[in-house]
Design an enzyme around this catalytic site. Structure first.
Site: not given
Ligand SMILES: Cc1ncc(C[n+]2csc(CCOP(=O)(O)OP(=O)(O)O)c2C)c(N)n1
Ligand SMILES: Cc1ncc(C[n+]2csc(CCOP(=O)(O)OP(=O)(O)O)c2C)c(N)n1
Ligand SMILES: [Mg+2]
Ligand SMILES: [Mg+2]
Lengths: 321, 365, 365, 321
Positions: A125, A58, A80-84
């Site tokens: 979220h 981010e 993806q969500f405001a929280d991030f």
């Molecule tokens: C800092 C942050 N940004 C966005 C998200 C939203 N998000 C949750 S899981 C995910 C994908 C994660 O991918 P990966 O690290 O490869 O793990 P996988 O789901 O493949 O196990 C995202 C983008 C988050 N949780 N944290």
């Protein structure tokens, strides 16, 4: 034809991409997938190379947008969500927010924050973060409550020369529908009288506008006419429209979904108390979410945020004062 | 935007004897690689002269600071001039430079007027930051020189974005160069910036200087890897190390990295090794720097080293060197004197608008 | 805290023929290294049984989700059971586990009661999160199992801190293990956590699973390096890769990494390769996963692979497997049924205190 | 003997280290160097292995502290400047702030933020960030204004079972002196009447307390007696003491050094307007910093933040209303 709040956001982005070469969209899964909420559905295909998936970074997503904006582009960043956005906050506040003032070179980025609570989403979220962004200088913070505003304000966000934090409410994504996209709109910084009234002013924004309107309708059956002011943007905050409404009603209830300490409710009350004290016939009041993280369980979540029931109760009480 | 000072060639081409050729070996290699139109000794002399100017200006800033004439801190690049000048020297108009704390050299070479420096440090109303920001937090983004924020690491992704914009706009042949200290390499923002640069495959060069301290903190408490240049491959960068006290090597290695980036190779990481030959800021006596470390080879003064080489190899004579010094001093004095005469910003005429769209300013009572 | 399910040994020791010895080669190597008290086939069987339980529970969660019985999302580790179980299997009481999204296996093996999972997903008031948080955002930090926040990367430094605390308190022989997806490796917090772990030289194992997607985003848009395991040396970690679909290899490589960390070697990074055999969450049909990628060897189902191996090598007979399945299903049904009967949290009895020091709560009117 | 605000912070940390084995200090340059401002001078030598230099990794510094706190330690994290806590904000808000509520395991970290403006420091070394932290649930936010409070509140911060954001003001570091360290103090959450008065209440905190007292003294020469309430902690915010003061004076002026939108001033006005409306004889007022980044140049900086002159002018105006 009917169009949802979410579709309006998609359409606004489609139009921005179409009409302005400088626009590109940057965010996690916004490309072929069309975004976690489908706000960019189909756009990667329609505008190849201009709707780009990003790594989970981010800070860098916003940093990249800032660099591109300085060089003349009009990036739209989707969180993806405001929280991030908490991990992009430094770039938003300290880089985007200070850039024009420091250098006289504008930094026209739009950061879209899918905001606010929905059932079962939990502490990370569901957040409404407008207060963090509005507190710092240099940013415009939009909080559209209607399908029409979601569309026209997002277009305006992209066209403004300054950085905009665009707080779109996830609860409204599918719940809210309009017949058509608007052809005209109020300018940024103007609040809207969502419902005219005479007995009490509810100042609110985003999803809570609809709770407030429901309350106004409920109370009108008892003979009370509540005026609902939809702030549209919490920064700039349209003090004038708020004061004019309070001048008509003499009573102020502020409703917001974010945490209680500080924030929009406090700011609105502070403005009315300092600039329109004599307009008030009774103490102003506010309803916020509770001062805990946002609960996962629907039972708790419903009680954590303001809703038509708690607003109505407070409004009735205020009408008796 | 590589404004080269007029370089007076003291030794005729014919004077490039075998011995000098040998001594310039490294510089030459570099110069060949970066397709310079100038002979290597010219490039070296040009770089040296920039180093001299940077040092001269920074010495002046230090003395202004000691005299109480500067509000806030003064942060110098003393000892890092070879790296910094090399960072500026291979950039051209249309490129992006995102300098950091110790980049007086790169900024100047890339075209920053001396007056910008003086005005910013002295708080002139006419400076690029008009008193709103100071010291190293200056830039001219419209001319490709970014204005850093303090938060370390944040400028990498900003540079990536600027390069993406150039690509979107169809510009060609551009590169971006940004710098970092070894301390800043621990910041999350730096990591995200590096990774996204590689994903976007922008023509970026990141020049990191390990000057062995982040403020007072020695390397042991900053990182635990064997070689910071090893981070390159973890991002998909091409990486290499360089002795930051050796001007010829800096010109070679940084010049080559810029050339590779410009040619469409993956992003480039160069890690230079030096010692910070000043306090963190001029308020700091750096008493934590151990005598042992001052004896290390990375503790050499790049400027003195280059000067000694030039004199030794008769590429410059002492009289010319004196002239250059005097000229640099005069330029600096001139800039400082001008800035000092200029008015400070005043609260009454400041417009207090953080937005460019004035009608959206919301300054509540 | 490694609660091992009772493992019924089907093959007497003598049944470990040369052929099986050969097949178990890898597992054995691993098992030797981690000083297990059990013979390698026992370890393998134990791990397999945990995998079965994890899969059984997650299949149940998926069906509850489809039936509309779960609020919010359901995130499964399908396909990653071998890695995840191996992550839990070498930990003991006093260790720290900081699991992430796809760690049903590790959590269970480390001692999380099945009821915790059911209660959290179903929002029982009696769950460890009491309805305040849900799904994967659960933990029992007082028992060494951290409760993740969603923000990816954030838990690495938290684990480092917990390990430093143990060192401060004079505890011995402990390790910490935390996991990450390849997507989360782009987060700045992850970088800072890795770097600080190495600076503090804590006994940490970071197990990264490259399941080739972050939500819908394929590797090409996540990173540009050749091999994520190369990041290890940039931090001063020891690093290695493993086929995440091969249980024996996971036991070997992760077991060895845990052992090395426990023995005082530098922090360890293991990068496992798999395919996510589910949607990002159960709402997601993962239609973006290309048919080509489904044919890759990393796309194998680790559970099926282990099962085939066990059957093929007669380490287990089909009847026993059925029994295990039934037992797992019964345990899961039991936990779910219990949780479903339990009351949901109620707003009226919730105390709405974000602080443990109640007198400092400040809930304005 | 005389002791500065900065020395008091050092002494509090020395005592915490001495009396409580669970305490350690974690921050950039806090070790042998004693910190950028010397708030940990000599402590690394006195308490070997417990005062540790960190990499430039604010997120991980706080994350590490969180992990250690969960495991029973009492870490104190020093940010080199408050402004850099923007990159640790996620750990502070979303991890430390939610931990107890989510897990019932407390997270007793203290994050020290050298805050507020000094001449020539510019946009990134001058910020007052209490509003960001107070807005979110789960944190105690302290803003000591005196040498005594710097000492006793920091000790209390370390002893509390919950996370504390400790906003110490850099301007007070050397400027403020006391004769001795205090032996007793008000509890956290109690505001202090810094000066008793009858005509107007100034509610303020941190460095602005001293500007307010100067104004009170100036105006007392004209026969006005201003009461100055020092909030001490902005969260919890001692509404009771504020209301009691306004009950005495009928007039409220809030003074804070942070940005105008939202924040402590707005929150105090909102509380007084909602809970003590009838106590007010005139509209409440507030003075904040301006809504731009904090300027580098002393001329601009002096005008950007409130000061005795601007506060006095506003107070006089309010006294006439
Ligand atoms: C800092 C942050 N940004 C966005 C998200 C939203 N998000 C949750 S899981 C995910 C994908 C994660 O991918 P990966 O690290 O490869 O793990 P996988 O789901 O493949 O196990 C995202 C983008 C988050 N949780 N944290
Ligand atoms: C995120 C962040 N944290 C802290 C600081 C304060 N700070 C400014 S310079 C500095 C040391 C930088 O060290 P290094 O990156 O090695 O650069 P050097 O000063 O040695 O050139 C620190 C800690 C900062 N600017 N940004
Ligand atoms: Mg350094
Ligand atoms: Mg993944």
């Amino acid at each position: 034809m009917s169009i949802t709040y979410l579709e309006a956001i998609r359409e606004a982005q489609a139009r921005a991409l179409k009409e302005d070469d400088r626009v590109f969209i940057y965010g996690q899964d916004v490309g072929a997938f069309g975004g976690a909420f489908k706000a960019t559905k189909g756009l990667a295909k329609e505008y190849p190379g201009r709707v780009l998936d990003t790594p989970i970074s981010e800070d860098a997503m916003v940093g990249t947008a800032i660099g591109a904006a300085i060089e003349g582009m009009r990036p739209i960043v989707e969180m993806q969500f405001a929280d991030f956005s908490s991990v992009a906050l430094n770039q938003i506040l300290n880089n985007a927010g200070t850039h024009y003032w420091r250098t006289q070179v504008p930094c026209p980025i739009t950061v879209r924050l899918p905001s606010g609570g929905t059932k079962g989403s939990g502490p990370f979220h569901s957040q409404s973060m407008e207060a963090l962004y509005a507190h710092y200088p240099g940013l415009v913070v939009m909080t559209p409550a209607t399908v029409e505003d979601a569309y026209s304000m997002l277009l305006e966000a992209v066209s403004l020369d300054d950085p905009v934090v665009f707080c779109e409410h996830k609860y409204l994504y599918y719940h809210l529908k309009a017949d058509a996209l608007p052809t005209e709109s109020l300018p940024t910084g103007k609040a809207r009288i969502a419902r005219a009234g005479r007995d009490l002013t509810i100042v609110t924004y985003s999803a809570m506008v609809h709770e407030a309107i429901a309350v106004a309708e409920e109370l009108s059956r008892d003979g009370f006419e509540l005026e609902v002011v939809d702030l549209r943007s919490v920064k700039p905050l349209d003090t004038e429209t708020v004061l004019a409404s309070v001048a008509r009603t003499g009573r102020l209830l502020c409703v917001g979904e974010s945490f209680p300490w500080g924030g929009t409710n406090a700011e609105v009350i502070a403005r009315v108390a300092t600039e329109g004290f004599h307009l008030l016939d009774a103490a102003p009041a506010r309803i916020n979410a509770k001062d805990t993280p946002i609960p996962y369980h629907p039972n708790l979540w419903e009680a954590h945020r303001p809703n038509a029931k708690s607003i109505a109760a407070r409004a009735r009480q205020l009408l008796r004062e | 935007m590589c404004h080269s000072p007029e370089v007076k060639i003291i030794c005729a081409s014919s004077a490039l004897t075998t011995k000098l050729r040998f001594m310039l070996r490294t510089a030459e290699r570099g110069a060949n690689k970066v397709e310079t139109k100038r002979a290597p000794h010219e490039r070296y002399l040009e770089a040296f002269r920039w180093m001299l100017r940077a040092r001269t200006f920074e010495d002046k800033l230090a003395s202004l600071y000691r005299g109480g004439l500067i509000s806030g801190g003064v942060y110098l690049g003393r000892g890092q001039e070879a790296v910094s000048v090399a960072c500026g020297l291979f950039l051209q108009k249309g490129d992006i430079l995102a300098p950091l704390i110790r980049d007086q050299g790169a900024r100047m070479v890339f075209g920053e007027p001396l007056l910008d420096v003086a005005r910013t440090y002295l708080g002139s109303k006419h400076g690029p930051m008009r008193g709103r920001d100071g010291n190293i937090h200056r830039g001219r983004p419209a001319e490709g020189c970014m204005a850093m924020i303090s938060h370390l690491g944040a400028m990498v992704s900003v540079t990536v974005g600027a390069l993406m914009a150039k690509r979107f706009k169809g510009e060609r042949d551009f590169v971006g160069l940004t710098t970092i200290g070894e301390g800043g390499m621990s910041a999350g923002a730096w990591h995200e910036g590096m990774n996204i640069a590689a994903v976007e495959q922008v023509p970026l060069v990141v020049v990191a200087t390990n000057n062995h301290y982040a403020y007072s903190t020695p390397n042991e408490r900053e990182f635990a890897c064997h070689d910071l240049a090893d981070r390159a491959q973890g991002y998909g960068f091409e990486g290499c190390s360089v002795d930051g006290t050796d001007l010829a090597a800096c010109l070679d290695v940084i010049g080559s990295a810029v050339k590779r980036a410009r040619a469409g190779r993956p992003p480039q990481l160069v890690v230079a090794s030096t010692l910070r030959l000043a306090g963190h800021g001029e308020h700091d006596d750096a008493s934590y720097v151990t005598p042992e470390i001052r004896k290390e080879s990375f503790a050499q003064d790049s400027l003195k080293r280059a000067e000694a080489f030039l004199l030794e190899s008769n590429l410059i004579d002492p009289a010319t060197l004196e002239t250059w010094r005097d000229e640099a001093a005069a330029e600096v004095e001139d800039a400082v004197a001008t800035a000092q005469k200029e008015p400070a910003p005043e609260a009454e005429t400041e417009d207090w608008c953080a937005l460019s769209m004035r009608h959206l300013v919301d300054q509540p009572a």
